[in-house]
Design an enzyme around this catalytic site. Structure first.
Site, PDB file in Angstrom:
ATOM      1  N   ARG A 206      -3.266  -6.671 -14.447  1.00 26.04           N
ATOM      2  CA  ARG A 206      -2.853  -5.769 -15.536  1.00 26.04           C
ATOM      3  C   ARG A 206      -2.580  -6.575 -16.805  1.00 26.04           C
ATOM      4  NH1 ARG A 206       0.789  -1.955 -11.544  1.00 26.04           N
ATOM      5  NH2 ARG A 206      -0.869  -0.446 -11.165  1.00 26.04           N
TER       6      ARG A 206
ATOM      7  N   HIS B 260       8.411  -7.160  -7.673  1.00 26.17           N
ATOM      8  CA  HIS B 260       7.447  -6.161  -8.155  1.00 26.17           C
ATOM      9  C   HIS B 260       8.234  -5.004  -8.752  1.00 26.17           C
ATOM     10  CE1 HIS B 260       3.774  -4.010  -8.509  1.00 26.17           C
ATOM     11  NE2 HIS B 260       4.047  -3.122  -7.589  1.00 26.17           N
TER      12      HIS B 260
HETATM   13  N1  LIG Z   1       2.379  -3.492  -4.050  1.00 24.47           N
HETATM   14  C1  LIG Z   1       1.760  -2.855  -5.041  1.00 24.47           C
HETATM   15  O1  LIG Z   1       1.458  -3.427  -6.071  1.00 24.47           O
HETATM   16  C2  LIG Z   1       1.400  -1.415  -4.837  1.00 24.47           C
HETATM   17  C3  LIG Z   1       0.441  -0.805  -5.639  1.00 24.47           C
HETATM   18  C4  LIG Z   1       0.096   0.532  -5.386  1.00 24.47           C
HETATM   19  C5  LIG Z   1       0.729   1.236  -4.358  1.00 24.47           C
HETATM   20  N2  LIG Z   1       1.681   0.604  -3.626  1.00 24.47           N
HETATM   21  C6  LIG Z   1       2.372   1.283  -2.519  1.00 24.47           C
HETATM   22  O2  LIG Z   1       1.441   1.388  -1.448  1.00 24.47           O
HETATM   23  C7  LIG Z   1       1.807   2.495  -0.631  1.00 24.47           C
HETATM   24  C8  LIG Z   1       0.578   3.373  -0.401  1.00 24.47           C
HETATM   25  O3  LIG Z   1       0.182   4.002  -1.612  1.00 24.47           O
HETATM   26  P1  LIG Z   1      -0.926   5.150  -1.577  1.00 24.47           P
HETATM   27  O4  LIG Z   1      -1.156   5.563  -2.967  1.00 24.47           O
HETATM   28  O5  LIG Z   1      -2.036   4.720  -0.719  1.00 24.47           O
HETATM   29  O6  LIG Z   1      -0.108   6.303  -0.810  1.00 24.47           O
HETATM   30  P2  LIG Z   1      -0.705   7.466   0.088  1.00 24.47           P
HETATM   31  O7  LIG Z   1       0.394   8.453   0.235  1.00 24.47           O
HETATM   32  O8  LIG Z   1      -2.012   7.901  -0.438  1.00 24.47           O
HETATM   33  O9  LIG Z   1      -0.971   6.752   1.513  1.00 24.47           O
HETATM   34  C9  LIG Z   1       0.054   6.389   2.391  1.00 24.47           C
HETATM   35  C10 LIG Z   1      -0.437   6.705   3.796  1.00 24.47           C
HETATM   36  O10 LIG Z   1       0.498   6.200   4.745  1.00 24.47           O
HETATM   37  C11 LIG Z   1       0.424   7.072   5.859  1.00 24.47           C
HETATM   38  N3  LIG Z   1       1.563   6.892   6.759  1.00 24.47           N
HETATM   39  C12 LIG Z   1       2.834   7.321   6.617  1.00 24.47           C
HETATM   40  N4  LIG Z   1       3.566   6.970   7.688  1.00 24.47           N
HETATM   41  C13 LIG Z   1       2.738   6.294   8.521  1.00 24.47           C
HETATM   42  C14 LIG Z   1       2.903   5.679   9.780  1.00 24.47           C
HETATM   43  N5  LIG Z   1       4.078   5.690  10.415  1.00 24.47           N
HETATM   44  N6  LIG Z   1       1.835   5.096  10.363  1.00 24.47           N
HETATM   45  C15 LIG Z   1       0.630   5.075   9.738  1.00 24.47           C
HETATM   46  N7  LIG Z   1       0.415   5.639   8.532  1.00 24.47           N
HETATM   47  C16 LIG Z   1       1.451   6.243   7.943  1.00 24.47           C
HETATM   48  C17 LIG Z   1       0.374   8.460   5.229  1.00 24.47           C
HETATM   49  O11 LIG Z   1      -0.085   9.428   6.148  1.00 24.47           O
HETATM   50  C18 LIG Z   1      -0.571   8.208   4.069  1.00 24.47           C
HETATM   51  O12 LIG Z   1      -1.920   8.531   4.420  1.00 24.47           O
HETATM   52  C19 LIG Z   1       2.957   3.195  -1.349  1.00 24.47           C
HETATM   53  O13 LIG Z   1       4.184   2.728  -0.794  1.00 24.47           O
HETATM   54  C20 LIG Z   1       2.812   2.714  -2.772  1.00 24.47           C
HETATM   55  O14 LIG Z   1       4.026   2.774  -3.492  1.00 24.47           O
HETATM   56  C21 LIG Z   1       2.020  -0.688  -3.841  1.00 24.47           C
END
Ligand SMILES: NC(=O)c1ccc[n+]([C@@H]2O[C@H](COP(=O)([O-])OP(=O)(O)OC[C@H]3O[C@@H](n4cnc5c(N)ncnc54)[C@H](O)[C@@H]3O)[C@@H](O)[C@H]2O)c1
Length: 327
Positions: A160, A184
């Site tokens: 970014r 983060h």
């Molecule tokens: N580290 C970073 O820089 C960064 C960047 C973007 C997103 N994220 C984080 O990544 C995560 C995912 O984001 P996203 O946009 O893909 O969200 P999303 O909601 O599209 O996907 C999350 C998935 O996790 C699944 N899930 C929930 N509980 C579960 C379990 N016990 N076992 C297996 N799967 C399970 C859900 O069903 C869902 O499909 C979020 O926590 C988000 O904040 C982090």
């Protein structure tokens, strides 16, 4: 019902837990790389299977031979070289920060315990938020050495930062490198002194006002996209950032990348996952680089790491059944 079977493959294996927006993007980008098979795991029935089958059907179109398998369990993930944890829930209206922390702690702890049983040698890449806190959860649940539990945040934050530098100076992305440190989130430290255009520090190329604006936009990078999307958060750049880290590990590239790792005295920080530059290679973290910082940069890093400490304390309070007032 006929399903997709793994067949026999000598390819490397990457398991992606959470087949949502980030997990699906990681699976797609990895399949295009064509060097690893991918197992997508989610609790939603049919969804990881459907996404995997859809992605398999991209193979004939672009010419990859990677196998993608979707599952609601962990049998297929056994023997993974890399595990990417993206599972979690987003904060819902009316949900407190503690409730979100409690829920995502439970999810990350449970998926880590289940996946490491069959993949004891894997390198774990944590993506779920709050990122640095979830790294602590995965680290404790896995019982792996610190070299094999790594958080993805700095690669995205520095991408970014690079994007905004490019937009400011109208130069090629190929010539721009950028360094970020810290947890983060909005306390992340964009290190302009160590960010360059083909070796020239951007402090030489931008006025202090423009520099401050670019650093601020970088720290706010995730929130800016959430504000635009309204439902959900960024996933193309986060997914691509994960794949850059998987490349570094599976291709033993020895990339120098900012990642969240468990510090044990480096930068004067002990026992906290914080973003710092590391050498990322086949075994995970091969080296942690300690940069020389100015007083202001060091203070900013310690302010940022204090927010991680607050979350770790809040999680300890949740675990011991207390109300986490400090969260
Ligand atoms: N580290 C970073 O820089 C960064 C960047 C973007 C997103 N994220 C984080 O990544 C995560 C995912 O984001 P996203 O946009 O893909 O969200 P999303 O909601 O599209 O996907 C999350 C998935 O996790 C699944 N899930 C929930 N509980 C579960 C379990 N016990 N076992 C297996 N799967 C399970 C859900 O069903 C869902 O499909 C979020 O926590 C988000 O904040 C982090």
């Amino acid at each position: 019902m006929a399903g997709v079977t793994a067949g026999s493959s000598a390819r490397r294996k990457v398991t992606v837990i959470g087949a949502g927006m980030v997990g699906g993007t990681v699976a797609q980008m990895l399949a295009l790389r064509d060097y690893a098979d991918v197992v997508l795991v989610d609790i939603v029935e049919g969804m990881p299977q459907g996404k995997s089958l859809d992605l398999m059907q991209v193979g004939p179109l672009v010419g990859f031979d990677s196998t993608l398998i979707g599952s609601n369990g962990y049998d297929e993930s056994a023997g993974s070289d890399v595990v990417v944890i993206t599972s979690g829930i987003a904060r819902k209206p009316g949900m407190s920060r503690d409730d979100l922390l409690r829920t995502n702690m439970g999810i990350v702890r449970s998926v880590t315990q289940q996946v490491v049983a069959g993949s004891p040698e894997a390198v774990i890449l944590v993506v779920s938020n709050p990122l640095d806190a979830m790294c602590h959860v995965a680290f404790e649940a896995a019982g792996f050495p610190r070299e094999r539990v790594i958080g993805m945040a700095g690669v995205l934050d520095s991408a970014r930062f690079r994007t905004f530098i490019v937009m400011e100076l109208d130069v090629s992305v190929e010539d721009v490198t950028a360094m970020v440190l810290g947890g983060h989130g909005d306390t992340m430290v964009a290190l302009s002194r160590y960010s360059t255009v083909n070796g020239v520090p951007i402090t030489e190329l931008l006025t202090p006002e423009r520099l401050a604006a670019v650093e601020q936009r970088t720290a706010n990078g995730g929130a800016e996209i959430v504000g635009l999307l309204k439902t959900g958060s960024a996933y193309y750049a986060p997914g691509t950032s994960v794949v850059q880290m998987v490349d570094a590990i599976l291709l033993d590239k020895k990339r120098v990348l900012p990642c969240s790792v468990l510090l044990q005295g480096e930068y004067g920080i002990d026992g906290l996952f914080v973003g710092v530059p590391i050498k990322l290679a086949a075994g995970g973290v091969e080296h942690i680089y300690e940069l020389t910082l100015t007083d202001a940069e060091r203070t900013a890093l310690h302010t940022s790491s204090a927010t991680v400490r607050d979350l770790v304390n809040a999680m300890a309070a949740i675990d011991s059944g207390q109300t986490a007032a400090s969260a």
